[in-house]
Scaffold this motif. Structure first.
Motif, PDB file in Angstrom:
ATOM      1  N   ALA A  11     -12.789   9.788   7.712  1.00 47.63           N
ATOM      2  CA  ALA A  11     -12.681   8.330   7.637  1.00 47.63           C
ATOM      3  C   ALA A  11     -12.752   7.718   9.033  1.00 47.63           C
ATOM      4  N   MET A  12     -12.072   8.336   9.998  1.00 48.27           N
ATOM      5  CA  MET A  12     -12.093   7.828  11.372  1.00 48.27           C
ATOM      6  C   MET A  12     -13.501   7.852  11.935  1.00 48.27           C
ATOM      7  N   LEU A  68      -9.668  -3.911   5.755  1.00 46.12           N
ATOM      8  CA  LEU A  68      -9.314  -2.631   5.147  1.00 46.12           C
ATOM      9  C   LEU A  68      -8.262  -2.817   4.055  1.00 46.12           C
ATOM     10  N   LEU A  69      -7.354  -3.745   4.258  1.00 44.72           N
ATOM     11  CA  LEU A  69      -6.373  -4.032   3.196  1.00 44.72           C
ATOM     12  C   LEU A  69      -7.062  -4.591   1.969  1.00 44.72           C
ATOM     13  N   GLU A  70      -8.052  -5.428   2.181  1.00 43.99           N
ATOM     14  CA  GLU A  70      -8.822  -5.949   1.042  1.00 43.99           C
ATOM     15  C   GLU A  70      -9.576  -4.820   0.339  1.00 43.99           C
ATOM     16  N   ALA A  71     -10.152  -3.906   1.150  1.00 44.01           N
ATOM     17  CA  ALA A  71     -10.868  -2.775   0.551  1.00 44.01           C
ATOM     18  C   ALA A  71      -9.914  -1.869  -0.231  1.00 44.01           C
ATOM     19  N   VAL A  89       0.838  -1.197   0.000  1.00 44.06           N
ATOM     20  CA  VAL A  89       0.000   0.000   0.000  1.00 44.06           C
ATOM     21  C   VAL A  89       0.876   1.252   0.000  1.00 44.06           C
ATOM     22  N   ALA A  90       1.852   1.280   0.894  1.00 48.26           N
ATOM     23  CA  ALA A  90       2.710   2.454   1.020  1.00 48.26           C
ATOM     24  C   ALA A  90       3.443   2.763  -0.284  1.00 48.26           C
ATOM     25  N   GLY A 117     -13.151  10.878  -5.282  1.00 45.74           N
ATOM     26  CA  GLY A 117     -12.262   9.790  -4.876  1.00 45.74           C
ATOM     27  C   GLY A 117     -12.195   9.544  -3.386  1.00 45.74           C
ATOM     28  N   GLU A 118     -12.958  10.292  -2.584  1.00 44.30           N
ATOM     29  CA  GLU A 118     -12.867  10.120  -1.135  1.00 44.30           C
ATOM     30  C   GLU A 118     -13.215   8.702  -0.702  1.00 44.30           C
ATOM     31  N   ALA A 119     -14.242   8.115  -1.295  1.00 48.25           N
ATOM     32  CA  ALA A 119     -14.649   6.767  -0.895  1.00 48.25           C
ATOM     33  C   ALA A 119     -13.535   5.763  -1.138  1.00 48.25           C
ATOM     34  N   GLU A 120     -12.776   5.939  -2.216  1.00 46.32           N
ATOM     35  CA  GLU A 120     -11.684   5.017  -2.520  1.00 46.32           C
ATOM     36  C   GLU A 120     -10.508   5.188  -1.559  1.00 46.32           C
ATOM     37  N   ARG A 121     -10.340   6.386  -1.024  1.00 48.15           N
ATOM     38  CA  ARG A 121      -9.225   6.633  -0.100  1.00 48.15           C
ATOM     39  C   ARG A 121      -9.553   6.266   1.343  1.00 48.15           C
ATOM     40  N   ALA A 122     -10.824   6.092   1.649  1.00 49.40           N
ATOM     41  CA  ALA A 122     -11.229   5.908   3.042  1.00 49.40           C
ATOM     42  C   ALA A 122     -10.552   4.717   3.697  1.00 49.40           C
ATOM     43  N   ALA A 123     -10.452   3.591   2.998  1.00 48.38           N
ATOM     44  CA  ALA A 123      -9.838   2.405   3.596  1.00 48.38           C
ATOM     45  C   ALA A 123      -8.375   2.657   3.941  1.00 48.38           C
ATOM     46  N   ILE A 124      -7.677   3.417   3.103  1.00 49.06           N
ATOM     47  CA  ILE A 124      -6.266   3.724   3.371  1.00 49.06           C
ATOM     48  C   ILE A 124      -6.140   4.565   4.633  1.00 49.06           C
ATOM     49  N   TYR A 125      -7.044   5.518   4.817  1.00 48.60           N
ATOM     50  CA  TYR A 125      -6.984   6.363   5.999  1.00 48.60           C
ATOM     51  C   TYR A 125      -7.463   5.638   7.254  1.00 48.60           C
ATOM     52  N   LYS A 126      -8.367   4.687   7.102  1.00 48.23           N
ATOM     53  CA  LYS A 126      -8.823   3.915   8.257  1.00 48.23           C
ATOM     54  C   LYS A 126      -7.765   2.918   8.741  1.00 48.23           C
ATOM     55  N   LEU A 127      -6.808   2.592   7.884  1.00 44.61           N
ATOM     56  CA  LEU A 127      -5.778   1.624   8.282  1.00 44.61           C
ATOM     57  C   LEU A 127      -5.002   2.102   9.506  1.00 44.61           C
ATOM     58  N   TRP A 128      -4.717   3.401   9.570  1.00 46.45           N
ATOM     59  CA  TRP A 128      -3.932   3.908  10.702  1.00 46.45           C
ATOM     60  C   TRP A 128      -4.594   3.606  12.041  1.00 46.45           C
ATOM     61  N   PRO A 129      -5.837   4.038  12.295  1.00 44.62           N
ATOM     62  CA  PRO A 129      -6.429   3.729  13.598  1.00 44.62           C
ATOM     63  C   PRO A 129      -6.636   2.233  13.814  1.00 44.62           C
TER      64      PRO A 129
END
Length: 267
Positions: A208-209, A261-264, A157-158, A230-242
């Motif tokens: 996202a949080m 979230l990785l699958e998303a 992902v990174a 594109g916000e919906a597509e980025r949400a899983a990436i931002y949720k990964l942190w918490p």
């Protein structure tokens, strides 16, 4: 510890302690309600960096968003105004409060100091490159702390964030840990955003949080403002942190959330 915390808070307020009650929560710090002999009430909170938290609350209040007033602080105790907390706020009220917070912009991404959730360091060194900030400070920082299979997927992902995140979104003032438990309300309006982990970054991070453990309702978005493309597509990436922070703090029960979230995120 509760008694010592209460006594120290009372001393900082210059009063005699009459009553104390432990407040719910407190996974990472102790929190008590105190009443002084003169009738004043306050919330006392322990923690490794009370002065930094006080500064973050001041930054939130300075934005026009609601936050508890800091009554006293030293190196071990933060004493806060007691706020009403009688139920979830109206979604529109929350949307307006978060919009005021995010209207404040910084020059770069990050914060003037690192922070922590218990043993999990929150690295905040300044950056001009948002995908690099998120990769280095929020994903790759978990190397050695999560299972190898998960880490390899996080690395994938990174490596692709330059194609998935905007390079230079506006550096909004973020709460940094904005979930329902950190929003106090009188049942209609938001009375305070608490327990911050502030820094400047893409506003979508807080949004996202807010959707990680539930959603604030359709009125939130109407009051906050429309989503960016594109916000919906980025949400899983931002949720990964918490989710990763929860995995490290509270154990394997959160591995499924991380994997989902990785699958998303298609990794």
């Amino acid at each position: 510890m509760s008694a010592a915390l209460a006594r120290r808070a009372a001393a900082l307020l210059g009063g005699d302690l009459a009553q104390t009650r432990t407040l719910p929560g407190g996974d990472l710090s102790e929190c008590v309600l105190i009443r002084l002999a003169d009738g004043r009430e306050a919330v006392a909170k322990s923690g490794p960096a009370p002065r930094m938290e006080a500064a973050m609350l001041a930054a939130i209040a300075g934005s026009g968003a609601p936050a508890p007033a800091v009554l006293a602080v030293d190196d071990t105790v933060l004493v806060l105004e007691r706020l009403s907390d009688a139920g979830a706020p109206a979604p529109a009220e929350l949307g307006r409060a978060v919009a005021r917070l995010h209207a404040v912009s910084g020059a770069r991404y990050g914060w003037h100091a690192d922070y922590a959730f218990g043993p999990v360091t929150i690295a905040n060194a300044w950056s001009d490159d948002w995908p690099a900030f998120w990769a280095e400070r929020r994903l790759l920082c978990h190397a050695g702390h999560v299972p190898g299979a998960l880490m390899r997927r996080l690395e994938a992902v990174a490596a692709d964030l330059k194609n998935r995140l905007p390079a230079r979104p506006r550096p909004a003032l973020l709460h940094g840990d904005l979930w329902g438990g950190n929003v106090l309300s009188d049942g209609v309006r938001v009375t305070g955003l608490i327990d911050p982990a502030c820094y400047h970054g893409h506003a979508e991070v807080d949004c996202a949080m807010l959707a990680l453990f539930g959603r604030p309702g359709p009125g939130f978005r109407e009051a906050y403002g429309p989503p960016e493309p594109g916000e919906a597509e980025r949400a899983a990436i931002y949720k990964l942190w918490p989710a990763l922070v929860h995995l490290r703090l509270f154990g394997a029960g959160y591995r499924g959330m991380v994997e989902g979230l990785l699958e998303a995120a298609w990794v």
